[in-house]
Design an enzyme around this catalytic site. Sequence first.
Site, PDB file in Angstrom:
ATOM      1  N   ASP A   1      -5.166  -0.135   2.768  1.00  0.00           N
ATOM      2  CA  ASP A   1      -3.704  -0.182   2.797  1.00  0.00           C
ATOM      3  C   ASP A   1      -3.212  -0.462   1.379  1.00  0.00           C
ATOM      4  O   ASP A   1      -3.406  -1.560   0.846  1.00  0.00           O
ATOM      5  CB  ASP A   1      -3.246  -1.277   3.759  1.00  0.00           C
ATOM      6  CG  ASP A   1      -1.743  -1.264   4.001  1.00  0.00           C
ATOM      7  OD1 ASP A   1      -1.013  -0.743   3.141  1.00  0.00           O
ATOM      8  OD2 ASP A   1      -1.302  -1.794   5.034  1.00  0.00           O
ATOM      9  N   HIS A   2      -2.553   0.531   0.775  1.00  0.00           N
ATOM     10  CA  HIS A   2      -2.159   0.401  -0.626  1.00  0.00           C
ATOM     11  C   HIS A   2      -1.001  -0.580  -0.822  1.00  0.00           C
ATOM     12  O   HIS A   2      -0.663  -0.916  -1.951  1.00  0.00           O
ATOM     13  CB  HIS A   2      -1.768   1.773  -1.190  1.00  0.00           C
ATOM     14  CG  HIS A   2      -2.272   2.003  -2.582  1.00  0.00           C
ATOM     15  ND1 HIS A   2      -2.411   0.988  -3.501  1.00  0.00           N
ATOM     16  CD2 HIS A   2      -2.679   3.124  -3.220  1.00  0.00           C
ATOM     17  CE1 HIS A   2      -2.860   1.478  -4.635  1.00  0.00           C
ATOM     18  NE2 HIS A   2      -3.052   2.778  -4.491  1.00  0.00           N
ATOM     19  N   ARG A   3      -0.395  -1.055   0.250  1.00  0.00           N
ATOM     20  CA  ARG A   3       0.628  -2.081   0.113  1.00  0.00           C
ATOM     21  C   ARG A   3       0.021  -3.428  -0.260  1.00  0.00           C
ATOM     22  O   ARG A   3       0.666  -4.244  -0.931  1.00  0.00           O
ATOM     23  CB  ARG A   3       1.419  -2.230   1.423  1.00  0.00           C
ATOM     24  CG  ARG A   3       2.225  -1.016   1.827  1.00  0.00           C
ATOM     25  CD  ARG A   3       2.844  -1.197   3.195  1.00  0.00           C
ATOM     26  NE  ARG A   3       1.832  -1.316   4.239  1.00  0.00           N
ATOM     27  CZ  ARG A   3       2.105  -1.466   5.533  1.00  0.00           C
ATOM     28  NH1 ARG A   3       3.369  -1.531   5.930  1.00  0.00           N
ATOM     29  NH2 ARG A   3       1.126  -1.553   6.424  1.00  0.00           N
TER      30      ARG A   3
END
Length: 356
Positions: free
Chosen positions: A325-327
């Site tokens: 998850d790039h968040r």
Amino acid sequence: VLIVFETASHNGSVAPAKRAHPAPAADLTSAPPVSSEPEKAATAKRRVLAAPAVRKLAFELGVDLEQVQPSNANGRVSIEDVRAYAEEARDTSPAPSSTAASEQQPAAISQPQQRSVLPAPGSEDKREPLTGLRKRIAEHMEYAWRTIPHATAFDEVDGSGLVALRRALLPVAEKRGVRLTYMPLLLKLLLPVLKEFPIFNASLDEERREIVYKQAYHIGVATAAPEGLLVPVLRDADRLTLLGIASELERLVDGARKRSLTRSELTGSTFTLNNVGSFGGASGTPIINHPEVAILAVGKLQEKAVVHEGQLVARPMMPLALSFDHRLIDGARAGAFLARFKELVENPQQLLLDML
């Protein structure tokens, strides 16, 4: 406008025409006055309390948040409330009447009759409804892909040390009646990496916008079942021995294929390990199992020509694919995670340091 007509009299003179009188103007005072302001709404709209993620989901599903009744005591609309409202609206929406539809259609224009071409026998498309397990898997995958900004890091690991370790432990496992595959070894090597990088064993509370670091290590294991992919959960994997992991994995995988597992055995994972090689695939890009923040896919062990200490040799190589998850996780941290896992797989004897 006045129009004058001149006519000749008997004596040849022109007689003046009678002047037309204009019609009396309409009485405008009897018309009712037009209101200059729009009518106010009978009831004021209530202010909806909802997180940005909830509003985004409502927009995508076409749900009016003002119509959703919150289940929380604080009056905030949750993601579950929006989904339940959308599901109820879809189930209760009436089907369009064929009679009414035909009445609304304009009369067809007469056209010359054309010869209809019949499809060849056996060439008709087959349709079947998306139901049951396949429908739930599709909805879960769609929501995960739409909600989580995926990124994937790739690497390749030399599996020579892993192969040697399994070969050495296989006779002991067989004596104890345990089937030892590569999966328990990989899972055992994964656990210290998760403890070293706790963000990979976390989740994101989308309503409160908080990162939740999980203290338990419940590892999901992707398993191919007749109706689709299931993810049985190995609970408290860090408290099990290697043979304990192997025995419990065998039970879970067998139960998943027979569809005999309970709901608690298929939910609650904190990280997922997907052995693409067990499906016959060399590699693949995995989709994160929401609400987790990462998933690791390992490919098939295959001999490849590699350069080792200046010599071209054949080595059993295994591809790795880490989706995250790039968040919450950036590329540098994902690379460090893969590098540490790769180090343990290539030198599995390092696990003994934690036991001494």
